[in-house]
Design a protein around this motif. Structure first.
Motif, short mmCIF file in Angstrom:
data_model
loop_
_atom_site.label_atom_id
_atom_site.label_comp_id
_atom_site.label_asym_id
_atom_site.label_seq_id
_atom_site.Cartn_x
_atom_site.Cartn_y
_atom_site.Cartn_z
N LEU A 114 0.95 -1.35 0.04
CA LEU A 114 0.09 -0.15 0.24
C LEU A 114 1.03 1.30 0.32
CD1 LEU A 114 -2.43 -1.10 2.77
CD2 LEU A 114 -3.18 -1.05 0.07
N LEU A 115 0.37 2.35 -0.35
CA LEU A 115 0.83 3.68 -0.37
C LEU A 115 -0.02 4.82 -0.37
CD1 LEU A 115 0.88 5.07 -3.24
CD2 LEU A 115 2.62 3.40 -3.87
N GLU A 116 0.37 5.81 0.36
CA GLU A 116 -0.52 7.07 0.25
C GLU A 116 0.22 8.02 -0.72
OE1 GLU A 116 0.61 5.82 3.36
OE2 GLU A 116 -1.48 5.12 3.80
N VAL A 117 -0.19 8.90 -1.47
CA VAL A 117 0.07 9.80 -2.25
C VAL A 117 -0.83 11.01 -2.34
CG1 VAL A 117 -0.74 9.11 -4.56
CG2 VAL A 117 0.97 10.41 -4.67
N ARG A 118 -0.24 12.23 -2.41
CA ARG A 118 -1.08 13.46 -2.28
C ARG A 118 -1.98 13.47 -3.56
NH1 ARG A 118 1.10 18.44 0.43
NH2 ARG A 118 0.10 19.47 -1.03
N VAL A 119 -3.11 13.93 -3.26
CA VAL A 119 -4.17 13.80 -4.42
C VAL A 119 -3.70 15.06 -5.58
CG1 VAL A 119 -6.22 12.92 -3.16
CG2 VAL A 119 -5.67 15.42 -3.39
N ASP A 120 -3.01 15.84 -5.20
CA ASP A 120 -2.32 16.72 -6.37
C ASP A 120 -0.98 16.35 -6.89
OD1 ASP A 120 -0.85 17.22 -3.95
OD2 ASP A 120 -1.41 19.55 -3.89
N ASN A 121 -0.25 15.20 -6.34
CA ASN A 121 0.82 14.72 -6.91
C ASN A 121 0.46 13.73 -8.36
OD1 ASN A 121 3.42 13.98 -7.50
ND2 ASN A 121 3.78 13.73 -5.47
N THR A 122 0.29 14.17 -9.38
CA THR A 122 -0.39 13.51 -10.31
C THR A 122 1.07 12.85 -11.03
OG1 THR A 122 -0.30 15.28 -12.14
CG2 THR A 122 -2.43 14.57 -11.12
N ARG A 123 2.13 13.17 -10.99
CA ARG A 123 3.44 12.79 -11.38
C ARG A 123 3.48 11.49 -10.56
NH1 ARG A 123 8.65 15.03 -13.10
NH2 ARG A 123 7.53 17.03 -13.21
N ALA A 124 3.46 11.48 -9.40
CA ALA A 124 3.81 10.20 -8.50
C ALA A 124 2.64 9.12 -8.61
CB ALA A 124 3.88 10.24 -7.02
N GLN A 125 1.62 9.75 -8.88
CA GLN A 125 0.48 8.79 -9.31
C GLN A 125 0.64 7.93 -10.64
OE1 GLN A 125 -3.35 10.60 -8.96
NE2 GLN A 125 -2.70 11.94 -7.20
N ASP A 149 -5.69 15.87 0.99
CA ASP A 149 -6.01 14.53 1.05
C ASP A 149 -4.96 13.64 0.44
OD1 ASP A 149 -8.56 15.62 1.98
OD2 ASP A 149 -9.63 15.26 0.14
N ALA A 150 -4.97 12.36 0.93
CA ALA A 150 -4.24 11.19 0.52
C ALA A 150 -5.01 10.39 -0.57
CB ALA A 150 -3.32 10.57 1.35
N LEU A 151 -4.42 9.92 -1.64
CA LEU A 151 -5.18 8.83 -2.37
C LEU A 151 -4.23 7.45 -1.91
CD1 LEU A 151 -6.69 7.83 -4.87
CD2 LEU A 151 -4.67 8.22 -6.18
N VAL A 152 -5.03 6.54 -1.45
CA VAL A 152 -4.74 5.41 -1.19
C VAL A 152 -4.52 4.35 -2.23
CG1 VAL A 152 -4.70 3.44 0.58
CG2 VAL A 152 -5.47 5.79 1.12
N MET A 153 -3.28 3.93 -2.49
CA MET A 153 -3.32 2.95 -3.81
C MET A 153 -2.75 1.50 -3.34
SD MET A 153 -1.62 5.78 -6.59
CE MET A 153 -2.05 4.71 -8.12
N ARG A 154 -3.07 0.45 -3.95
CA ARG A 154 -2.62 -0.83 -3.55
C ARG A 154 -2.12 -1.61 -4.86
NH1 ARG A 154 -7.23 -3.93 -1.17
NH2 ARG A 154 -8.06 -3.95 -3.10
N LEU A 155 -1.07 -2.09 -4.64
CA LEU A 155 -0.52 -3.35 -5.27
C LEU A 155 -0.63 -4.78 -4.81
CD1 LEU A 155 1.05 -3.82 -8.05
CD2 LEU A 155 3.29 -3.79 -6.79
N ASN A 156 -1.07 -5.65 -5.67
CA ASN A 156 -1.11 -7.06 -5.43
C ASN A 156 0.28 -7.57 -5.84
OD1 ASN A 156 -1.30 -10.04 -5.44
ND2 ASN A 156 -3.59 -9.93 -5.94
N MET A 157 0.90 -8.18 -4.76
CA MET A 157 2.33 -8.66 -5.32
C MET A 157 2.24 -9.84 -6.14
SD MET A 157 4.63 -6.45 -4.24
CE MET A 157 6.30 -7.43 -4.37
N HIS A 158 1.56 -10.63 -6.39
CA HIS A 158 1.11 -11.47 -7.38
C HIS A 158 1.05 -11.18 -8.80
CE1 HIS A 158 0.73 -14.26 -3.83
NE2 HIS A 158 -0.12 -13.56 -3.60
N ASP A 159 0.67 -9.98 -8.99
CA ASP A 159 0.54 -9.15 -10.08
C ASP A 159 1.76 -8.58 -10.65
OD1 ASP A 159 -2.03 -10.32 -10.17
OD2 ASP A 159 -2.89 -8.68 -9.62
#
Length: 196
Positions: A114-125, A149-159
């Motif tokens: 998981l990670l959090e990224v600023r909603v206004d940081n489109t470069r990182a997103q 606000d932070a956008l929460v993102m997830r990566l399934n490691m099997h993918d």
């Protein structure tokens, strides 16, 4: 990352994240959990290449170009931070640091990251999306004192096999992460900065 990296990392931290920079104590605390058989953290730094004039080894000259950190517990990884000096944006260093963190997530046997990224940081997103991270929610007012606000993102490691292979390409970049023994490829379009 080692204790002697904290001062230059703090300098870059304050430059990139002036409103919500981590304190020196936070970095010391994270590094305290990064050593030994019970380690739950992994932090890496990228240095600009040096000329080896001081010690003859050709090691970096100590100027930190970027850093990143991962926490792991119970099959879950969390990207704590990724930062790249502005003069190295667009070199693929952000992708290289993220690749390192995902390799450590595999070593920690994380099933998802998981990670959090600023909603206004489109470069990182965009960087995270190229690696297969998907948005799963928001944390309102997560970044203080700016109340962003932070956008929460997830990566399934099997993918990750398919997504990381397509997200990375070979590059001529001369910046490498220290504390590793393998050569990794880099993504050449955009670097990113994020703060979890």
């Amino acid at each position: 990352m080692r204790w002697w990296d904290i001062a230059p990392v703090l300098h870059l931290e304050r430059e990139l994240f002036p409103e919500d920079a981590w304190s020196e104590g936070m970095f010391w605390s994270e590094l305290a959990h990064a050593r030994g058989p019970e380690a739950t953290r992994r932090y890496v730094v990228a240095e600009e290449p040096g000329d080896g004039a001081v010690d003859g080894t050709g090691a970096g000259d100590g100027r930190i170009a970027g850093y990143a950190g991962l926490a792991a517990a119970g099959g879950l990884g969390d990207v704590q931070t990724i930062a790249v000096a502005r003069e190295h944006w667009g070199t693929g260093l952000g992708a290289r640091l993220l690749t390192e963190l995902l390799q450590y997530a595999t070593a920690f046997e994380c099933e998802e990251v998981l990670l959090e990224v600023r909603v206004d940081n489109t470069r990182a997103q965009k960087l995270y999306e190229r690696f297969g991270f998907a948005p799963i929610g928001f944390r309102r007012g997560y970044y203080q004192p700016g109340n962003v606000d932070a956008l929460v993102m997830r990566l399934n490691m099997h993918d990750t096999t398919d997504t990381t292979d397509t997200a990375r390409t070979t590059s001529d970049t001369t910046i490498g992460t220290t504390d590793t023994t393998t050569d990794t490829t880099t993504e050449t379009t955009e670097s990113a900065e994020s703060h979890g």
